[in-house]
Design a protein around this motif. Structure first.
Motif, PDB file in Angstrom:
ATOM      1  N   THR A   1      88.498  90.853  82.182  1.00 29.78           N
ATOM      2  CA  THR A   1      88.861  90.793  83.595  1.00 29.78           C
ATOM      3  C   THR A   1      90.220  91.431  83.867  1.00 29.78           C
ATOM      4  O   THR A   1      90.564  91.671  85.014  1.00 29.78           O
ATOM      5  CB  THR A   1      88.883  89.337  84.095  1.00 29.78           C
ATOM      6  OG1 THR A   1      89.836  88.599  83.316  1.00 29.78           O
ATOM      7  CG2 THR A   1      87.514  88.704  83.961  1.00 29.78           C
TER       8      THR A   1
ATOM      9  N   LYS B   1      86.831  95.070  84.537  1.00 37.36           N
ATOM     10  CA  LYS B   1      86.921  94.244  85.738  1.00 37.36           C
ATOM     11  C   LYS B   1      86.123  94.819  86.910  1.00 37.36           C
ATOM     12  O   LYS B   1      85.442  94.076  87.621  1.00 37.36           O
ATOM     13  CB  LYS B   1      88.386  94.096  86.132  1.00 37.36           C
ATOM     14  CG  LYS B   1      88.621  93.279  87.375  1.00 37.36           C
ATOM     15  CD  LYS B   1      90.089  93.174  87.705  1.00 37.36           C
ATOM     16  CE  LYS B   1      90.588  94.359  88.422  1.00 37.36           C
ATOM     17  NZ  LYS B   1      90.852  94.298  89.799  1.00 37.36           N
TER      18      LYS B   1
ATOM     19  N   GLU C   1      83.225  92.714  88.724  1.00 44.05           N
ATOM     20  CA  GLU C   1      83.390  92.301  90.123  1.00 44.05           C
ATOM     21  C   GLU C   1      82.355  92.935  91.051  1.00 44.05           C
ATOM     22  O   GLU C   1      81.755  92.256  91.881  1.00 44.05           O
ATOM     23  CB  GLU C   1      84.797  92.680  90.593  1.00 44.05           C
ATOM     24  CG  GLU C   1      85.096  92.281  92.020  1.00 44.05           C
ATOM     25  CD  GLU C   1      86.512  92.662  92.434  1.00 44.05           C
ATOM     26  OE1 GLU C   1      86.873  92.328  93.567  1.00 44.05           O
ATOM     27  OE2 GLU C   1      87.245  93.285  91.628  1.00 44.05           O
TER      28      GLU C   1
END
Length: 146
Positions: A34, A119, A123
């Protein structure tokens, strides 16, 4: 607007390490990072560029030839940068499939996990929450086991 609780109930939960089925390579344990906002990364050695094709050896000693779709310069730490070729892979986790996902090719010989999922993909495509205390929680329906 979603309520706070609803936001978390609707998200899928994945562990820090999950198995991704990478097109042309197979099912590989991958680290979900992340903190990595750049492209996903796949291990590559003996990388050779011939025209618009990238030839390289990757996970499980597979030799691949992929179309080069981009080139990026990344910071590898201590002020050093590295130029990397970018290629696309199809991915599958559980029964969710993703097409033409960009990966930079980098030497991850010294890394335990040969694939790093970044990430942006987590996402924008996976749309998942990561529980760093868990590993391999995705089942065939891409749902967490509680």
């Amino acid at each position: 607007m979603k309520k706070f609780k609803q936001f978390f109930v609707e998200k899928q939960v994945l562990g820090l390490i999950e198995f991704f089925d990478v097109g042309g390579v197979g099912k590989i344990p991958s680290k979900l990072d992340t903190g990595n906002g750049a492209f996903n990364v796949i291990h590559g050695e003996d990388i050779q560029l011939q025209g618009n094709k990238v030839h390289f050896k990757t996970v499980n000693n597979k030799r691949l030839m992929k179309d080069k779709v981009d080139e990026i310069v990344i910071n590898v730490g201590a002020g050093n940068t590295e130029k990397r070729n970018v290629v696309n892979f199809d991915l599958k986790i559980g029964n969710k499939e993703f097409r033409d996902i960009p990966f930079s090719i980098g030497d991850r010989t010294t890394n335990l996990y040969k694939i790093l999922v970044g990430k942006d993909f987590i996402e924008n495509q996976l749309d998942a929450l990561i529980d760093v205390s868990q590993e391999n929680v995705a089942d065939e329906d891409f749902e967490a086991e509680y």
